[in-house]
Structure formats: C-alpha cells, structure tokens
Design a protein around this motif. Sequence first.
Motif, PDB file in Angstrom:
ATOM      1  N   ILE A 153       0.841  -1.195   0.000  1.00  0.00           N
ATOM      2  CA  ILE A 153       0.000   0.000   0.000  1.00  0.00           C
ATOM      3  C   ILE A 153       0.878   1.246   0.000  1.00  0.00           C
ATOM      4  O   ILE A 153       0.628   2.200  -0.752  1.00  0.00           O
ATOM      5  CB  ILE A 153      -0.948  -0.017   1.211  1.00  0.00           C
ATOM      6  CG1 ILE A 153      -1.982  -1.139   1.042  1.00  0.00           C
ATOM      7  CG2 ILE A 153      -1.637   1.331   1.393  1.00  0.00           C
ATOM      8  CD1 ILE A 153      -2.808  -1.407   2.287  1.00  0.00           C
ATOM      9  N   THR A 154       1.919   1.247   0.834  1.00  0.00           N
ATOM     10  CA  THR A 154       2.834   2.382   0.870  1.00  0.00           C
ATOM     11  C   THR A 154       3.463   2.622  -0.498  1.00  0.00           C
ATOM     12  O   THR A 154       3.538   3.761  -0.980  1.00  0.00           O
ATOM     13  CB  THR A 154       3.938   2.142   1.915  1.00  0.00           C
ATOM     14  OG1 THR A 154       3.349   2.118   3.214  1.00  0.00           O
ATOM     15  CG2 THR A 154       5.001   3.228   1.860  1.00  0.00           C
ATOM     16  N   HIS A 155       3.916   1.550  -1.139  1.00  0.00           N
ATOM     17  CA  HIS A 155       4.534   1.659  -2.466  1.00  0.00           C
ATOM     18  C   HIS A 155       3.561   2.280  -3.465  1.00  0.00           C
ATOM     19  O   HIS A 155       3.940   3.168  -4.258  1.00  0.00           O
ATOM     20  CB  HIS A 155       4.973   0.268  -2.929  1.00  0.00           C
ATOM     21  CG  HIS A 155       5.758   0.264  -4.197  1.00  0.00           C
ATOM     22  ND1 HIS A 155       5.177   0.022  -5.427  1.00  0.00           N
ATOM     23  CD2 HIS A 155       7.071   0.492  -4.437  1.00  0.00           C
ATOM     24  CE1 HIS A 155       6.108   0.087  -6.371  1.00  0.00           C
ATOM     25  NE2 HIS A 155       7.257   0.373  -5.796  1.00  0.00           N
ATOM     26  N   SER A 156       2.311   1.856  -3.420  1.00  0.00           N
ATOM     27  CA  SER A 156       1.294   2.403  -4.326  1.00  0.00           C
ATOM     28  C   SER A 156       1.049   3.890  -4.057  1.00  0.00           C
ATOM     29  O   SER A 156       0.909   4.684  -4.986  1.00  0.00           O
ATOM     30  CB  SER A 156      -0.025   1.635  -4.179  1.00  0.00           C
ATOM     31  OG  SER A 156       0.125   0.289  -4.579  1.00  0.00           O
ATOM     32  N   ILE A 157       0.993   4.255  -2.776  1.00  0.00           N
ATOM     33  CA  ILE A 157       0.747   5.658  -2.403  1.00  0.00           C
ATOM     34  C   ILE A 157       1.874   6.555  -2.908  1.00  0.00           C
ATOM     35  O   ILE A 157       1.626   7.640  -3.448  1.00  0.00           O
ATOM     36  CB  ILE A 157       0.587   5.778  -0.876  1.00  0.00           C
ATOM     37  CG1 ILE A 157      -0.734   5.139  -0.431  1.00  0.00           C
ATOM     38  CG2 ILE A 157       0.656   7.245  -0.433  1.00  0.00           C
ATOM     39  CD1 ILE A 157      -0.871   4.994   1.068  1.00  0.00           C
ATOM     40  N   ILE A 158       3.111   6.103  -2.746  1.00  0.00           N
ATOM     41  CA  ILE A 158       4.243   6.907  -3.209  1.00  0.00           C
ATOM     42  C   ILE A 158       4.202   7.038  -4.733  1.00  0.00           C
ATOM     43  O   ILE A 158       4.451   8.125  -5.279  1.00  0.00           O
ATOM     44  CB  ILE A 158       5.579   6.283  -2.748  1.00  0.00           C
ATOM     45  CG1 ILE A 158       5.626   6.170  -1.217  1.00  0.00           C
ATOM     46  CG2 ILE A 158       6.755   7.109  -3.268  1.00  0.00           C
ATOM     47  CD1 ILE A 158       5.366   7.453  -0.477  1.00  0.00           C
ATOM     48  N   LYS A 159       3.868   5.972  -5.434  1.00  0.00           N
ATOM     49  CA  LYS A 159       3.758   6.037  -6.893  1.00  0.00           C
ATOM     50  C   LYS A 159       2.645   6.984  -7.315  1.00  0.00           C
ATOM     51  O   LYS A 159       2.760   7.679  -8.334  1.00  0.00           O
ATOM     52  CB  LYS A 159       3.507   4.642  -7.470  1.00  0.00           C
ATOM     53  CG  LYS A 159       4.732   3.743  -7.472  1.00  0.00           C
ATOM     54  CD  LYS A 159       4.447   2.404  -8.124  1.00  0.00           C
ATOM     55  CE  LYS A 159       4.116   2.558  -9.598  1.00  0.00           C
ATOM     56  NZ  LYS A 159       3.877   1.237 -10.253  1.00  0.00           N
ATOM     57  N   GLU A 160       1.552   7.014  -6.544  1.00  0.00           N
ATOM     58  CA  GLU A 160       0.448   7.932  -6.843  1.00  0.00           C
ATOM     59  C   GLU A 160       0.914   9.385  -6.812  1.00  0.00           C
ATOM     60  O   GLU A 160       0.323  10.248  -7.458  1.00  0.00           O
ATOM     61  CB  GLU A 160      -0.669   7.753  -5.815  1.00  0.00           C
ATOM     62  CG  GLU A 160      -1.453   6.455  -5.958  1.00  0.00           C
ATOM     63  CD  GLU A 160      -2.302   6.158  -4.727  1.00  0.00           C
ATOM     64  OE1 GLU A 160      -2.342   7.019  -3.813  1.00  0.00           O
ATOM     65  OE2 GLU A 160      -2.912   5.083  -4.675  1.00  0.00           O
ATOM     66  N   HIS A 161       1.955   9.647  -6.039  1.00  0.00           N
ATOM     67  CA  HIS A 161       2.499  10.997  -5.929  1.00  0.00           C
ATOM     68  C   HIS A 161       3.717  11.199  -6.838  1.00  0.00           C
ATOM     69  O   HIS A 161       4.468  12.165  -6.667  1.00  0.00           O
ATOM     70  CB  HIS A 161       2.886  11.284  -4.473  1.00  0.00           C
ATOM     71  CG  HIS A 161       1.725  11.499  -3.561  1.00  0.00           C
ATOM     72  ND1 HIS A 161       0.922  10.470  -3.124  1.00  0.00           N
ATOM     73  CD2 HIS A 161       1.227  12.633  -3.006  1.00  0.00           C
ATOM     74  CE1 HIS A 161      -0.021  10.965  -2.327  1.00  0.00           C
ATOM     75  NE2 HIS A 161       0.144  12.269  -2.249  1.00  0.00           N
ATOM     76  N   SER A 162       3.897  10.302  -7.812  1.00  0.00           N
ATOM     77  CA  SER A 162       5.044  10.349  -8.731  1.00  0.00           C
ATOM     78  C   SER A 162       6.371  10.319  -7.981  1.00  0.00           C
ATOM     79  O   SER A 162       7.365  10.904  -8.428  1.00  0.00           O
ATOM     80  CB  SER A 162       4.981  11.598  -9.628  1.00  0.00           C
ATOM     81  OG  SER A 162       3.850  11.563 -10.448  1.00  0.00           O
ATOM     82  N   GLY A 163       6.377   9.668  -6.828  1.00  0.00           N
ATOM     83  CA  GLY A 163       7.579   9.588  -6.019  1.00  0.00           C
ATOM     84  C   GLY A 163       8.248   8.234  -6.122  1.00  0.00           C
ATOM     85  O   GLY A 163       7.821   7.351  -6.882  1.00  0.00           O
ATOM     86  N   THR A 164       9.306   8.071  -5.357  1.00  0.00           N
ATOM     87  CA  THR A 164      10.029   6.797  -5.315  1.00  0.00           C
ATOM     88  C   THR A 164      10.235   6.383  -3.862  1.00  0.00           C
ATOM     89  O   THR A 164      10.281   7.223  -2.957  1.00  0.00           O
ATOM     90  CB  THR A 164      11.410   6.901  -5.992  1.00  0.00           C
ATOM     91  OG1 THR A 164      12.224   7.851  -5.290  1.00  0.00           O
ATOM     92  CG2 THR A 164      11.265   7.329  -7.445  1.00  0.00           C
ATOM     93  N   ILE A 165      10.348   5.086  -3.655  1.00  0.00           N
ATOM     94  CA  ILE A 165      10.659   4.549  -2.327  1.00  0.00           C
ATOM     95  C   ILE A 165      11.700   3.453  -2.497  1.00  0.00           C
ATOM     96  O   ILE A 165      11.601   2.622  -3.407  1.00  0.00           O
ATOM     97  CB  ILE A 165       9.402   4.021  -1.608  1.00  0.00           C
ATOM     98  CG1 ILE A 165       9.764   3.484  -0.219  1.00  0.00           C
ATOM     99  CG2 ILE A 165       8.660   2.985  -2.444  1.00  0.00           C
ATOM    100  CD1 ILE A 165       8.557   3.165   0.649  1.00  0.00           C
ATOM    101  N   SER A 166      12.710   3.478  -1.652  1.00  0.00           N
ATOM    102  CA  SER A 166      13.761   2.467  -1.702  1.00  0.00           C
ATOM    103  C   SER A 166      14.102   2.038  -0.285  1.00  0.00           C
ATOM    104  O   SER A 166      13.744   2.706   0.694  1.00  0.00           O
ATOM    105  CB  SER A 166      15.008   3.021  -2.405  1.00  0.00           C
ATOM    106  OG  SER A 166      15.501   4.165  -1.735  1.00  0.00           O
TER     107      SER A 166
END
Length: 199
Positions: free
Chosen positions: A153-166
Amino acid sequence: DLALINEANGEIERLESLISDLLTFAKPKQFNFELSDIRSVINSIYSLFKEQCNHSGIKLFINISDNIEDLYLDQERIRQGLLNIMINAIQAMPLGGKLIIDASNLINESGKTSHIMITISDTGIGIANEYKERIFDPFFTTNNEGTGLGLSITHSIIKEHSGTISVDSEEGKGTKFTVILPRDCRKSMGYIEVRETIE
C-alpha cells in the motif's frame, strides 16, 4: 477456556486488519492534493507513536530541516504510507532500539527545491538479502501476524504521488526507507489544468 478465547480474539483482529488492508489496496483511487507542510504530517505521526515507542524501549527522533518547503500531497494517504513503514520498523525492534524520521529539501541544478526526501531509519533486525526484492510485493510478509499488504500500500501511495521509495537494510543492524516526493505531482498524475505552480 481463557486461552482459546484470547486466541480467537487475536484471529478476529488479524482478519479485521486483513480486510481493512484489502479494502485499502483495492479501492478506487481518489486524490485530494493540497499544498501541504510535511512537518505537520510527520509531527502527527510522532504524536501517534510516541507512547508506543516509550513502552517498547524505542527512542523516537524526528529531524526536519528548518527551511523545509511545502509540497502538493494527499495528506491522509501520505500519512498512511509513512505509518505503514513506522509499524514495520517498530515490529523489527522487539527489544527496543532507535527510530529516526528525517525530512529535507532536495535541490536541483537551478538551485531550487524540486523534491522532498523523507527517511525512516531503525536499528532493528534488518531484512534478509533474499527478501529485499519482495518486500513491496502484495501479501509478502515474514511476520506471522501481518497481512503482507502494508508496504505494498505504501509503495502504491508513493507512486500515486510520482515519487520513489527504496530500502537499504543489513541484517542485525537495521533498515532505512527513503521516500522522495516531487513538490508538485499534479501534472504527471493527470491534473492537466494546473493554474497555480510553486516556486
């Protein structure tokens, strides 16, 4: 038998958590992007987890740059995404430890802040190398009580904001999640008619 009742209650809570995560994961995406101060989001998370960390022997710190810039966010969804990371971090430190949230500006070649970087670091058990590539996969979990959807869910939320998570992790030493968010994600997310921009 009290033990059976407690076990049943535990299973009910686990199922309720699973259903809640499934609904969040599957529900249609509706955005409410507003110019926001990430400081208020992080401070609300700090207030929410402060007592739990105290009881668990975890020292919780936040470090936010004094000149942190505003950015366009769906505040509730970003808060939820960061909460999921926090929950994982706390679960990774059953014997206590240190949990740090940092937030700072990322400056582009023009000398302007183009993105905001948020890191959440813990001194927990770390993530095994063979699991690192799978931690954002739906239903993947190494926690018997987890649903395996929190980080998805977190990964999807960050993608919704055109962001990245690593994630950077070492077994026995801890884990650091790094989230990078653009200051204005609205155009890339289909908000073509953006009348106001941020400098």
